[in-house]
Enzyme design. Structure first.
Site, PDB file in Angstrom:
ATOM      1  CG  ASN A 256      -8.069  -1.526  -4.801  1.00 58.48           C
ATOM      2  OD1 ASN A 256      -7.261  -2.725  -4.820  1.00 58.48           O
ATOM      3  ND2 ASN A 256      -8.417  -1.421  -3.823  1.00 58.48           N
TER       4      ASN A 256
ATOM      5  CB  SER B  32      -8.611  -4.795  -2.967  1.00 56.52           C
ATOM      6  OG  SER B  32      -8.999  -4.055  -3.079  1.00 56.52           O
ATOM      7  CB  THR B  33     -13.150  -7.905  -4.507  1.00 59.22           C
ATOM      8  OG1 THR B  33     -13.235  -7.938  -2.899  1.00 59.22           O
ATOM      9  CG2 THR B  33     -12.692  -9.500  -4.949  1.00 59.22           C
TER      10      THR B  33
ATOM     11  NE  ARG C 110      -2.606  -1.768   4.355  1.00 62.64           N
ATOM     12  CZ  ARG C 110      -3.868  -1.730   4.135  1.00 62.64           C
ATOM     13  NH1 ARG C 110      -4.470  -2.965   4.195  1.00 62.64           N
ATOM     14  NH2 ARG C 110      -4.139  -1.073   3.234  1.00 62.64           N
TER      15      ARG C 110
ATOM     16  CG  ASP D  71      -1.803   1.007   1.039  1.00 57.80           C
ATOM     17  OD1 ASP D  71      -2.723   1.007  -0.306  1.00 57.80           O
ATOM     18  OD2 ASP D  71      -2.717   1.000   2.018  1.00 57.80           O
ATOM     19  N   GLY D  72       0.192   2.417  -0.487  1.00 53.83           N
ATOM     20  CA  GLY D  72       0.530   3.200  -0.391  1.00 53.83           C
ATOM     21  C   GLY D  72       1.290   4.299  -1.590  1.00 53.83           C
TER      22      GLY D  72
END
Ligand code: IPE
Ligand code: IPE
Ligand code: MG
Length: 223
Positions: A60, A57-58, A171, A12-13
């Site tokens: 996104n 992801s689902t 993460r 992430d990021g």
């Protein structure tokens, strides 16, 4: 020292990384894809067996169409480029998630990469695309027709059935949540959250996290 077989990363990021540089979010995704290849090589050299990377992801699909289109193109480009790395480093490529939502062309490219790397032995790189744990569990339950469904039935039907449970879940990006990633498989994973934005995640930080993991006491509910 703990044995480390399966590492999962929520990469992430990317968007924030680009914003800090006054660039469009897509610039961050490009940098993120490069980082992914770098970390994959490092993981293989450390003797890790499974590296699962959360790429889409689902949830996104809620993003702007232009960002989604960019990510789909990036995935195609990535597959072409990645094949060299995978072959050279003896890494198998697999995916988890519902790829039936992707274009036929992309599905074909994904399946070709899986096929071409299927005999590679050193490590398995697992890309989580259109992946959501809740969707995965719902799909698994639908595949099971038996009356009484056991924990093992579910385990043997999930997208991850060929891999062991996650030992270490990292993460980047500073958020302290799972965002629908590997809920079942991380039941006893050691968690590591870092504020570093994914494109800035260094091999040194990755190695330090692995060292930290090795020293942790894993009790699995025992004493
Ligand atoms: C992670 O980075 C990559 C994907 C979800 C595709 P983000 O795009 O979520 O980046 P931030 O969180 O907005 O910075
Ligand atoms: C999680 O990141 C998904 C991926 C890294 C692919 P998100 O940026 O989508 O998660 P939220 O929205 O902050 O929970
Ligand atoms: Mg994000």
């Amino acid at each position: 020292m703990n044995d480390l077989k399966h590492v999962a990363i929520i990469m992430d990021g990317n968007g924030r990384w680009a914003k800090k540089r006054k660039k469009p979010r897509t610039f961050g995704h490009d940098a993120g894809a490069k980082k992914l290849i770098e970390i994959t090589k490092e993981a293989a050299s450390k003797g890790i067996k499974y590296l699962t990377l959360y790429a889409f992801s689902t949830e996104n699909w809620k993003r702007d169409k232009s960002e989604i289109d960019f990510l789909m193109k990036l995935l195609s480009k990535f597959l072409k480029k990645e094949l060299k790395t995978l072959t050279k480093n003896d890494i198998q490529f697999r995916v988890i998630g519902d790829i039936s939502k992707f274009s036929d062309e992309l599905q074909k490219a994904i399946n070709t990469t899986i096929e071409k790397t299927k005999n590679n032995k050193k490590m398995t790189q697992i890309l989580a695309i259109n992946y959501g744990s809740q969707d995965e569990i719902a799909r698994a339950v639908n595949k099971i027709t038996k009356e009484k469904i056991t924990k093992e039935d579910i385990e043997l039907t999930l997208d991850t059935k060929d891999f062991c449970d996650v030992d270490l879940l990292i993460r980047t990006g500073g958020e302290m949540r799972l965002s629908n990633f590997l809920l079942w498989q991380s039941a006893y994973a050691e968690l590591f959250f870092t504020k570093t934005l994914w494109p800035d995640f260094s091999l040194k930080e990755f190695d330090d996290i692995i060292e930290n993991f090795k020293q942790r006491e894993r009790r699995y509910g025992g004493i």
